[in-house]
Design an enzyme around this catalytic site. Structure first.
Site, PDB file in Angstrom:
ATOM      1  N   LEU A 154       9.877 -21.017  -4.858  1.00  0.00           N
ATOM      2  CA  LEU A 154       8.923 -20.138  -4.156  1.00  0.00           C
ATOM      3  C   LEU A 154       7.504 -20.254  -4.737  1.00  0.00           C
ATOM      4  CD1 LEU A 154       8.370 -17.670  -2.223  1.00  0.00           C
ATOM      5  CD2 LEU A 154       8.887 -16.221  -4.205  1.00  0.00           C
ATOM      6  N   HIS A 210       2.172   3.373  -9.052  1.00  0.00           N
ATOM      7  CA  HIS A 210       1.991   1.930  -9.275  1.00  0.00           C
ATOM      8  C   HIS A 210       3.182   1.369 -10.055  1.00  0.00           C
ATOM      9  CE1 HIS A 210      -1.872   2.203  -7.495  1.00  0.00           C
ATOM     10  NE2 HIS A 210      -2.444   2.868  -8.472  1.00  0.00           N
ATOM     11  N   ASP A 233       0.826  -1.214   0.000  1.00  0.00           N
ATOM     12  CA  ASP A 233       0.000   0.000   0.000  1.00  0.00           C
ATOM     13  C   ASP A 233       0.863   1.269   0.000  1.00  0.00           C
ATOM     14  OD1 ASP A 233      -2.443   1.271  -0.072  1.00  0.00           O
ATOM     15  OD2 ASP A 233      -2.596   1.433   2.109  1.00  0.00           O
TER      16      ASP A 233
HETATM   17  C1  IPE Z   1      -5.299  -2.688  -0.107  1.00  0.00           C
HETATM   18  O1  IPE Z   1      -5.037  -1.349  -0.255  1.00  0.00           O
HETATM   19  C2  IPE Z   1      -5.359  -3.355  -1.442  1.00  0.00           C
HETATM   20  C3  IPE Z   1      -4.097  -3.503  -2.161  1.00  0.00           C
HETATM   21  C4  IPE Z   1      -2.932  -3.170  -1.722  1.00  0.00           C
HETATM   22  C5  IPE Z   1      -4.203  -4.122  -3.449  1.00  0.00           C
HETATM   23  P1  IPE Z   1      -6.211  -0.271  -0.357  1.00  0.00           P
HETATM   24  O2  IPE Z   1      -5.557   1.040  -0.509  1.00  0.00           O
HETATM   25  O3  IPE Z   1      -7.178  -0.670  -1.391  1.00  0.00           O
HETATM   26  O4  IPE Z   1      -6.919  -0.416   1.077  1.00  0.00           O
HETATM   27  P2  IPE Z   1      -7.714   0.629   1.952  1.00  0.00           P
HETATM   28  O5  IPE Z   1      -8.821   1.165   1.075  1.00  0.00           O
HETATM   29  O6  IPE Z   1      -6.771   1.707   2.353  1.00  0.00           O
HETATM   30  O7  IPE Z   1      -8.220  -0.137   3.122  1.00  0.00           O
HETATM   31  C1  IPE Z   2      -1.722   0.208  -3.314  1.00  0.00           C
HETATM   32  O1  IPE Z   2      -1.463   1.552  -3.390  1.00  0.00           O
HETATM   33  C2  IPE Z   2      -1.842  -0.422  -4.665  1.00  0.00           C
HETATM   34  C3  IPE Z   2      -3.204  -0.842  -5.013  1.00  0.00           C
HETATM   35  C4  IPE Z   2      -4.280  -0.722  -4.281  1.00  0.00           C
HETATM   36  C5  IPE Z   2      -3.350  -1.436  -6.322  1.00  0.00           C
HETATM   37  P1  IPE Z   2      -2.652   2.608  -3.378  1.00  0.00           P
HETATM   38  O2  IPE Z   2      -3.062   2.872  -4.794  1.00  0.00           O
HETATM   39  O3  IPE Z   2      -3.749   2.158  -2.490  1.00  0.00           O
HETATM   40  O4  IPE Z   2      -1.927   3.882  -2.796  1.00  0.00           O
HETATM   41  P2  IPE Z   2      -2.483   4.854  -1.682  1.00  0.00           P
HETATM   42  O5  IPE Z   2      -2.864   4.015  -0.504  1.00  0.00           O
HETATM   43  O6  IPE Z   2      -3.657   5.548  -2.276  1.00  0.00           O
HETATM   44  O7  IPE Z   2      -1.341   5.777  -1.396  1.00  0.00           O
HETATM   45 MG    MG Z   3      -4.119   2.394  -0.491  1.00  0.00          MG
END
Ligand code: IPE
Ligand code: IPE
Ligand code: MG
Length: 259
Positions: free
Chosen positions: A147, A53, A36
Site C-alpha cells: 500500500l 484526536h 473530520d
Molecule cells: C479538514 O478538516 C482537515 C483535516 C481533517 C486535517 P477541518 O476541520 O480543518 O476543515 P473545515 O475547517 O471544517 O473545513
Molecule cells: C479533524 O477533526 C482532525 C484535524 C483537523 C486534525 P477536527 O479537529 O476538525 O474535529 P471537528 O471537526 O472540530 O469536530
Molecule cells: Mg473539523
C-alpha cells in the site's frame, strides 16, 4: 405476526446488516479520507479535543490495516492542513505530539506490512526532530511495494498546485523544458503523489460536505461520499459499506454512458 414484531424484525435486520468487501476489480485504486469530527466526538463525551484526536488514531490504525489487506494501491489521509495552524496553540502542539508518537508506535508494523509512506506537504514547518522522523519514515519504507500510504501534513491543495507551478518555472529557467511543453502530465510529475493513480474515492466523515483544500488536483473525477459519523466512529464495516456504494456508482469521465 403482530405489527410490533414486524417492526422489531425490520429494525433488527437494518441494524444487523453487514457488508462484505467488493471484489478487487470494483475497488478504487486510490482512496482518500478527510478524517473530520474528532473534536465534536470528544465534546459529545465531555472530553478535551485532544482526546478526540487520540481516539481518531485508533480508528486510523484499523483502517490502514484493512485498506492494506484488501489490496487497494493508494490511500491518502488528511492529518493536518495548512489552515489548521490557525487553531489554538495548545491544540496544534497536542496534534504534533500525537502525530510523532503515532509514527514511532506504528512504523515497525507499517514496514512489516510492506507499506510505503509518502508525506504530502511542506516539512520545513516542523520542528527539526519531527521533520527528521518523518523523513526517516519515508526513507525506511521507500522500497516497499505494498500500500502507498500518503499522509497529508501541513498540506494544502492550493499550496501543492502553487509548488508544482514553481517547479515547472524552475525547469523552464534551467532550459529543461519550454513554457509551451507544459501539460497535465508534466504538471502531475511535480505533485507530491506523482506516479500514483488519481483519487477514485474521497470519503469525508463528520457531516460536512466540502473538500477543505484536500488533493484538489488529484480529485478531479473522484467520487465523493460524505459520512455523518465522526472520524473515531468510522469502522471497517463503514468502509465496506462505502466501498459498496462506490462499486455501484456510474463513472462517466465526461463521456456518455456505454450501453
Ligand atoms: C479538514 O478538516 C482537515 C483535516 C481533517 C486535517 P477541518 O476541520 O480543518 O476543515 P473545515 O475547517 O471544517 O473545513
Ligand atoms: C479533524 O477533526 C482532525 C484535524 C483537523 C486534525 P477536527 O479537529 O476538525 O474535529 P471537528 O471537526 O472540530 O469536530
Ligand atoms: Mg473539523
Amino acid at each position: 405476526m403482530r405489527p410490533e414484531q414486524i417492526i422489531a424484525r425490520l429494525f433488527r435486520k437494518k441494524t444487523a446488516q453487514t457488508f462484505d468487501c467488493p471484489p478487487k476489480e470494483k475497488l478504487p485504486r486510490h482512496i482518500a479520507f478527510i478524517m473530520d469530527g474528532n473534536g465534536r466526538w470528544a465534546k459529545k463525551r465531555g472530553l478535551p479535543r485532544s482526546a478526540g484526536h487520540a481516539a481518531g488514531t485508533e480508528a486510523l490504525r484499523e483502517l490502514i490495516r484493512t485498506v492494506s489487506d484488501i489490496g487497494i494501491e493508494s490511500m491518502s489521509i488528511y492529518a493536518f492542513s495548512t489552515e489548521n495552524w490557525n487553531r489554538p496553540t495548545e491544540e496544534v502542539q497536542a496534534l504534533m505530539k500525537l502525530i510523532s508518537r503515532y509514527f514511532l508506535s506504528e512504523i515497525d508494523e507499517l514496514i512489516e506490512k510492506n507499506v510505503r509512506i509518502t508525506i504530502l506537504g511542506e516539512l520545513d514547518a516542523f520542528p527539526d526532530e519531527q521533520k527528521q522522523a518523518l523523513i526517516q519514515a519515508m526513507e525506511r519504507t521507500r522500497l516497499n511495494t505494498g500500500l502507498k500510504l500518503n499522509i497529508a501534513l501541513n498540506y494544502g491543495g492550493r499550496a501543492e498546485i502553487v509548488r508544482a507551478a514553481g517547479l515547472l518555472c524552475e525547469k523552464c529557467v534551467r532550459g529543461e523544458i519550454k513554457p509551451g511543453d507544459v501539460n497535465a502530465e508534466l504538471f502531475d510529475e511535480c505533485t507530491y503523489t506523482h506516479g500514483q493513480a488519481d483519487v477514485d474515492l474521497l470519503i469525508r466523515t463528520g457531516g460536512d460536505e466540502r473538500i477543505s483544500n484536500f488533493l484538489l488536483w488529484q480529485c478531479w473525477y473522484a467520487e465523493l461520499i460524505f459520512e455523518d459519523v465522526f472520524w473515531p466512529d468510522y469502522t471497517k464495516q463503514k468502509l465496506f459499506e462505502d466501498l459498496n456504494i462506490y462499486a455501484g456508482r456510474d463513472r462517466r469521465f465526461g463521456r456518455v454512458k456505454e450501453k
